[in-house]
Design an enzyme around this catalytic site. Structure first.
Site, mmCIF file in Angstrom:
data_model
loop_
_atom_site.group_PDB
_atom_site.id
_atom_site.type_symbol
_atom_site.label_atom_id
_atom_site.label_comp_id
_atom_site.label_asym_id
_atom_site.label_seq_id
_atom_site.Cartn_x
_atom_site.Cartn_y
_atom_site.Cartn_z
ATOM 1 N N LYS A 1 21.321 23.077 -94.289
ATOM 2 C CA LYS A 1 21.372 22.963 -95.740
ATOM 3 C C LYS A 1 20.062 22.401 -96.285
ATOM 4 C CE LYS A 1 25.491 21.012 -95.623
ATOM 5 N NZ LYS A 1 26.736 20.318 -95.997
ATOM 6 N N GLU B 1 30.136 18.106 -96.446
ATOM 7 C CA GLU B 1 29.460 17.153 -97.332
ATOM 8 C C GLU B 1 29.005 17.962 -98.536
ATOM 9 O OE1 GLU B 1 26.871 15.441 -93.779
ATOM 10 O OE2 GLU B 1 26.393 14.441 -95.675
ATOM 11 N N ARG C 1 27.660 25.031 -82.572
ATOM 12 C CA ARG C 1 27.472 25.576 -83.908
ATOM 13 C C ARG C 1 26.937 27.000 -83.825
ATOM 14 N NH1 ARG C 1 25.450 21.555 -86.945
ATOM 15 N NH2 ARG C 1 24.471 22.833 -88.511
#
Ligand code: ATP
Ligand code: MG
Length: 561
Positions: free
Chosen positions: A270, A35, A260
């Site tokens: 982020k 994104e 992850r």
């Protein structure tokens, strides 16, 4: 079965099995789907290495697709940085650059198709109400009062949503699945929201935007992704992605989830990284303390070391935390092979060689990299006044300190043996400000013709010939291994390390570094690996310490206490 890269893991096992059964006729296509709402970090590097690496292993293809469904948080600045970082890591999507926003019209048509099939409806509940109706993990949800609208009414309202007749947030389009599903994602999830925001690619063409969950699976399908690899938090979204694909009757990618990457002493979301940038806790996304790809690059990391790290940590199905020391280890291993050794003094102490003629300069030969003879040699100037590291002198040397002390002899790297004859102190502070030494002219290059043993070797630079430089030393951004582990109501930023940056404005580097350009990497002998920072100018050099060498003395001293 081992692959081209030599890597094997449960994802490659699945692909091997699909290839064996001929599921996709041996075709392997993956994608990396960021994104564009921030810069990439080392966690993304894991996903990039995995997706592009798998494509390479199986003669397949890997797409780059921006999942740009959230115009209020996205920006071309992020798009550009993401492309730059992927290329820098050594991967290429060739002509397969896609944007979910390119699929907006197709997604809209599919939404109409679902309405026509009685599988989607326009709902007038606001965001708060939708939440109340959703229920909880232990309680089923309640049907929206708008759930049983007629197909005709839904089509009419959805058309008018697109036409801009309704206020932001006043209506949504929702999938009609099951408000009692144990999986909350299946409780009539929102597919479209009304949002008047300018999109970085589609501008003001749309005032309704598809949700990530309605977009992601169909985008994979449109691109005929065979193996859609994502992180574990999407595991319970998979039934929803599969539902859309099945109801629409389109190509079905297989989603595979992996854990992850988490690293200690840093944060990796982020949202948090953006907060550190916006609130000025770091100088920007590329601050060398950031776990972002551009931060690591500026810090002096090599793409090879990051790729190597990603291969070593592997992929698994369960969450864990990787020690940052492993990343640093991969970096040292790489830089050890390729970085030129040079001499630099960070905390200078003046040394006068009393028996060396004033104004004379001797050029001494120095080896650039003992690990790689092809990197050649250079000369370093030796003169009457030198700088050594303050740490390399002790007036009152403890046991096992083999460096310089009054009356002691030490070897200057690539130079001569010198003996300390006297110490000059600041009369008020008592601080040692200068040493007087003599050199033994018979020991050029560090040899002792009489065979006497001298244990210590220290680095140095010529005071007249050295370049001054600023050197920035970095420590971890957070003081605790898991910065997110804070009591309720306490902000994780309390764990920020106030000493994560130390700038040394007056350091001295050997003259061969005068022409060093941003990004150049070196080993400063005995101190660590350093690189030229992007702030550096020919007349005002700036170096970052990328990573220290292991400090054996610190360990000995600790052991003594
Ligand atoms: P963050 O949670 O850090 O904000 P994100 O998941 O929102 O990241 P995306 O842009 O959606 O970021 O990520 C693109 C891809 O990178 C996704 O497939 C995501 O699963 C993967 N990814 C993100 N963070 C990590 C991580 N820490 N380890 C491995 N893969 C990751
Ligand atoms: Mg995400």
């Amino acid at each position: 079965m081992a692959t081209d890269s030599g890597l094997s893991d449960f994802i490659r096992d699945i692909i091997n099995e699909d290839n064996r059964t001929g599921k996709h006729q041996g075709r392997v296509q993956t994608r990396f789907p960021p994104e564009p709402n921030g810069y990439l970090h080392i966690g993304h590097a894991k996903s990039i290495c995995l997706n592009f690496g798998i494509a390479a292993d199986y003669n397949g293809l890997c797409n780059l697709r921006f999942d740009d469904t959230n115009p209020s948080k996205e920006d071309v600045e992020y798009v550009d940085s993401i492309m730059e970082d992927i290329h820098w890591l050594g991967f290429d999507w060739q002509d397969r650059l896609f944007y979910a926003s390119d699929y907006f019209e197709q997604l809209y048509q599919w939404a109409v198709q679902l309405i026509e099939a009685g599988k989607a409806y326009v709902c007038d509940l606001n965001a708060d109400q939708v939440r109340q109706y959703r229920g909880t993990l232990t309680e089923p949800g309640k049907n929206s009062p708008y759930r049983d609208r007629s197909i005709e009414e839904n089509l009419d309202l959805f058309t008018r949503m697109r036409a801009g007749e309704f206020a932001d947030g006043s209506r949504t389009l929702r999938a009609k699945i099951d408000m009692a599903s144990p999986n909350l994602n299946m409780r009539d999830p929102v597919m479209y929201r009304i949002l008047r925001a300018t999109h970085h690619r589609t501008g003001d063409a749309w005032c309704i935007y598809p949700t990530y969950d309605y977009t992601h699976g169909q985008s994979d399908s449109l691109e005929r992704i065979t193996h859609s690899i994502c992180t574990l938090e999407f595991e319970n979204h998979r039934p929803l992605y599969d539902w859309f694909v099945k109801e629409l009757g389109i190509f079905a990618p297989r989603q595979i989830e992996f854990a992850r990457l988490n690293l200690n002493y840093t944060v990796m979301s982020k949202r948090r990284l953006l907060e550190l940038v916006k609130e000025g806790f770091v100088s920007g996304w590329d601050d060398p303390r950031m776990p972002t790809i551009c931060g690591l690059r500026r810090r002096g990391y090599t793409p090879e070391s990051i790729r190597n790290f990603c291969g070593r940590i592997g992929v698994a199905k369960f969450d864990g935390v990787i020690d940052i020391a492993l990343l640093e280890h991969c970096l040292r291993e790489d830089l050890n092979k390729r970085a030129s050794r040079v001499m630099a003094v960070l905390r200078p102490l003046r040394v006068v060689i009393d028996n060396f003629p004033d104004g004379q300069v001797e050029q001494l030969d120095a080896v650039n990299n003992p690990e790689d003879a092809s990197m050649g040699t250079r000369t370093v100037p030796f003169s009457r006044v030198l700088y050594i590291e303050q740490d390399d002198f002790r007036e009152d040397p403890p046991k096992q300190f083999f460096r310089l002390a009054p009356g002691r002899e030490v070897r200057l790297r690539w130079g001569y043996l010198i003996t300390c004859t006297s110490v000059v102190k600041d009369p008020t502070s008592g601080e040692v400000v200068e040493l007087h030494c003599t050199y033994d002219p018979a020991t050029r290059g560090g040899n002792t013709p009489d065979g006497r043993k001298v244990k210590g070797t220290i680095h140095w630079v010529s005071a007249d010939r050295a370049q001054t430089a600023e050197v920035r030393l970095y420590d971890s951004l957070f003081t605790t291994a898991n910065p997110n582990d804070v009591p309720d109501g306490v902000d994780y930023k309390v764990n920020l390390n106030p000493k994560s940056l130390e700038s040394l404005p007056t350091c001295y580097v050997e003259p061969s570094l005068a022409a060093a350009a941003p990004g150049d990497r070196f080993q400063f002998e005995r101190l660590g690996y350093f690189c030229v920072d992007s702030d550096s100018r020919p007349d005002a050099l700036v170096f970052n310490r990328t990573v220290p060498l292991r400090d054996t003395w610190a360990k000995i001293e600790k052991g003594q206490k």
